[in-house]
Design an enzyme around this catalytic site. Structure first.
Site, PDB file in Angstrom:
ATOM      1  CE  LYS A 137     -16.538  -3.299 -20.885  1.00 36.00           C
ATOM      2  NZ  LYS A 137     -16.985  -1.905 -20.247  1.00 36.00           N
ATOM      3  CG  ASP A 174     -13.078  -0.239 -16.623  1.00 31.73           C
ATOM      4  OD1 ASP A 174     -12.465  -0.540 -17.774  1.00 31.73           O
ATOM      5  OD2 ASP A 174     -13.865  -0.788 -15.273  1.00 31.73           O
ATOM      6  CD  GLN A 225     -19.934  -0.411 -19.307  1.00 30.41           C
ATOM      7  OE1 GLN A 225     -18.630  -1.424 -18.624  1.00 30.41           O
ATOM      8  NE2 GLN A 225     -19.506  -0.178 -19.740  1.00 30.41           N
TER       9      GLN A 225
HETATM   10  N1  GUN Z   1     -18.337   3.112 -19.288  1.00 28.54           N
HETATM   11  C1  GUN Z   1     -17.900   3.994 -20.809  1.00 28.54           C
HETATM   12  N2  GUN Z   1     -16.640   3.028 -20.865  1.00 28.54           N
HETATM   13  C2  GUN Z   1     -16.176   2.384 -20.010  1.00 28.54           C
HETATM   14  C3  GUN Z   1     -14.657   1.779 -19.543  1.00 28.54           C
HETATM   15  O1  GUN Z   1     -13.814   1.674 -20.153  1.00 28.54           O
HETATM   16  N3  GUN Z   1     -15.194   1.002 -18.247  1.00 28.54           N
HETATM   17  C4  GUN Z   1     -16.398   0.746 -17.398  1.00 28.54           C
HETATM   18  N4  GUN Z   1     -16.035   0.198 -16.162  1.00 28.54           N
HETATM   19  N5  GUN Z   1     -17.083   1.583 -17.783  1.00 28.54           N
HETATM   20  C5  GUN Z   1     -17.235   1.844 -18.895  1.00 28.54           C
END
Ligand code: GUN
Length: 295
Positions: free
Chosen positions: A55, A122, A99
């Site tokens: 990311k 998100d 995350q």
């Molecule tokens: N963990 C797995 N998928 C995601 C996501 O789309 N966003 C976040 N913040 N954590 C995750």
């Protein structure tokens, strides 16, 4: 029967990232704004580490600022909330992503509730979930948004399609069902406890699977000519001891029935990060009162 067409998420994600980079350049040139994404990871889950690193890398490749915060697994809820509050106040961090999963002992809902909704790239904050529920503009969760883009590219108009979503998580299944409804689909939400899941799946014009169970949806559950979106990414070991990735759908068999299907890897996965970049640009635009034609 002809094999299903592969839906190329990698190519579409690359196009979305290129659009994001173009919008970033325009924001910088015309408004002096460089969008920034703050990522927060707590602990050392190896899968999360890879996701967060990717990311950050792609954020930078699109010309944006990436602020990475890695906290030890012993971090307290209070410390994490303190960091979130600081990022909420930081004008350079237009997007905040914490995350998941978080270590035991940290209340995930409380953390999400404390992210400023305009920075919630998100789309997990209750305000953004509520806006989605009522069909109003807001930041949408990245994975379902990516699924919708793939479906709209494949089908153009989703009106009247019967969409079956297998999986009911807050991150994928539930928001995706709402997006499909907004696109005028007839929507069924199914899950691991659905009675006769096979026959429910066989009714689907659009079958989206997000259960986290490797190859749970069998190939013969796919109706002829259905479009299949496989959200799963599971690391499994084959008989020869080699590790590889499989989705939540039995791909080779499903491909014999479907009209089109996403591969794993290279389907939904790359779309999630692409949509995150798009959301970060959108959040920056919103925070600076900028309206771009593409956002
Ligand atoms: N963990 C797995 N998928 C995601 C996501 O789309 N966003 C976040 N913040 N954590 C995750």
């Amino acid at each position: 029967m002809a094999e299903a067409r592969l839906i190329d998420g990698k190519a579409m994600a690359a196009a979305i990232c290129a659009d994001a980079a173009r919008d970033v350049a325009r924001l910088q040139a015309d408004h002096g704004v460089t969008p920034g994404l703050a990522t927060v990871m707590v602990g050392d889950d190896p899968a999360s580490e890879i996701y967060v690193r990717n990311k950050g890398r792609q954020t930078e490749q699109a010309g944006m600022n990436s602020f990475r915060h890695v906290l030890p697994a012993t971090t307290t809820q209070e410390d994490l909330l303190h960091l979130v509050a600081k990022l909420n106040r930081d004008p350079k961090a237009h997007g905040i992503l914490v995350q998941l999963p978080l270590p035991a002992g940290i209340d995930v809902d409380l953390v999400m509730d404390n992210i400023d909704p305009v920075k919630d790239v998100d789309g997990f904050h209750p305000v953004n979930m509520g806006l989605l529920m009522s069909g109003r503009d807001g930041l949408r969760p990245c994975t379902p948004l990516g699924c919708m883009m793939l479906l709209e590219y494949e089908l153009e108009d989703l009106t009247g399609c019967h969409a079956v979503v297998v999986g009911r998580s807050n991150i994928v299944g539930k928001p995706l069902a709402l997006m499909l409804l907004a696109a005028h689909c007839t929507v069924t939400i199914a899950h691991s406890r659905t009675r006769d899941l096979a026959s429910v799946c066989r009714q689907a014009d659009i079958l989206v699977v997000s259960t986290g169970r490797p190859e749970m949806v069998r190939g013969d559950w796919v109706r002829p000519d259905a479009v299949v979106i496989d959200v799963g990414i599971n690391r499994v070991e084959s008989a020869d001891g080699k590790r590889h990735l499989v989705g939540d759908v039995e791909f080779a068999a499903a491909r014999k029935h479907a009209r089109a299907i996403t591969p794993v890897p290279g389907g939904v996965g790359p779309m999630t990060i692409a949509c995150l970049l798009r959301n970060t640009v959108a959040a920056a635009c919103r925070q600076h009162g900028v309206i771009l034609p593409t956002i």
